[in-house]
Enzyme design. Structure first.
Site: not given
Ligand code: NAP
Length: 266
Positions: A66, A162
């Protein structure tokens, strides 16, 4: 292309899903050795197997942790370093985006957003940096790529915690880039707009629940913020990470790169 990355050790947080999974695939295809991190061992195991199907000779380790837990991060990084040596590429991708009006953003939600998105990034950099600097001194450049967000560069309603956390990630990126500029390590932030992953799927369900809109309408409402009128795809974000890791990107430092179809240009 990107042959220079062969054998480099890349550690990706949140590697089991969404953008992190796409980044792991891109880096795996260059011949990097990978450490995949996230909380769920099963998800990471599945991702490692999926990567091995595409890149059969991939050297990959899963190191569940984590990012909000400093001891767990230190232990995972130690495990990774004893397997593959110092981390040369760190991708701080793990993140969560909880949505609430500010009046309902209690201290627990506020702290959780800061812990996962901002302090988690700090913990991972602290853990890998000594080894990365030693390797850079010996000639292998270091790369830190923080996955921030367009929410690190502008405000959005109903996600104040956020937005604050991601602005913090951008600030940390710039400060550290200056501090490490002469030490062979670059630090940059990628700022995606709405990207088609579970985070957006949850946001769609949230809009459906709160507004009575259909799923298609809710998706369209999110896509509408992108001048291209679509959601960004995870592989598009991953491409930019790969490019920042390449040798030709040595002079790119302390930058924020928006992958948003032009949203921030408006
Ligand atoms: P996602 O599909 O929900 O993936 C998030 C990942 O982070 C999961 O693999 C999750 O794995 C891991 N995670 C969450 N909390 C964690 C913790 N406390 N410790 C370790 N791992 C953790 O989301 P995503 O969209 O790919 O997001 C990836 C990044 O892109 C994030 O930083 C997000 O803020 C950023 N982002 C996303 C978007 C969007 O629209 N999707 C836009 C801008 C930025 P586990 O649950 O197994 O821990």
């Amino acid at each position: 292309m990107f042959q220079e990355l062969e054998g480099r050790h890349a550690l990706i947080t949140g590697a089991g899903a969404g953008i992190g999974a796409a980044i792991s695939l891109q880096l795996a295809q260059t011949g990097c050795r990978l450490t995949l991190c996230g909380r769920s061992q099963g998800t990471l195991q599945a991702q490692a197997e999926a990567l091995r199907e595409q890149v059969p000779d991939l050297a990959v380790l899963i190191a569940p942790m984590d990012v909000a837990d400093e001891q767990a991060v230190q232990a995972a990084v130690q495990q990774a370093q004893s397997r593959f040596g110092p981390v040369n590429i760190l991708v701080n991708n793990a993140g969560q985006a909880s949505s609430q009006p500010f009046a309902k953003t209690d201290a627990a939600l506020w702290q959780k957003m800061l812990n996962v998105n901002l302090t988690g990034t700090y913990h991972c950099i602290q853990a890998v940096l000594p080894g990365m600097l030693d390797a850079a001194k010996a000639g292998t450049p270091g790369r830190i790529v923080n996955i921030a967000s367009t929410a690190g560069l502008k405000g959005y309603a109903y996600v104040s915690a956020y937005v604050a956390a991601k602005h913090g990630v951008v600030g940390l990126t710039k400060a550290l880039a200056l501090e490490l500029a002469r030490k062979g390590v670059t630090v940059n932030a990628i700022c995606p707009g709405y990207t088609e992953t579970d985070i957006v799927r949850e946001a769609v369900q949230n809009i459906v629940g709160k507004t009575g809109k259909s799923e298609a309408e809710a998706r369209q409402a999110l896509a509408a913020s992108n001048p291209q009128q679509r959601l960004v795809q995870p592989h598009e974000v991953a491409q930019s990470v790969l490019w920042l890791c390449a040798a030709g990107s040595d002079a790119i430092n302390g930058q924020t790169m928006a992958i948003d179809g032009g949203e921030l240009a408006g």
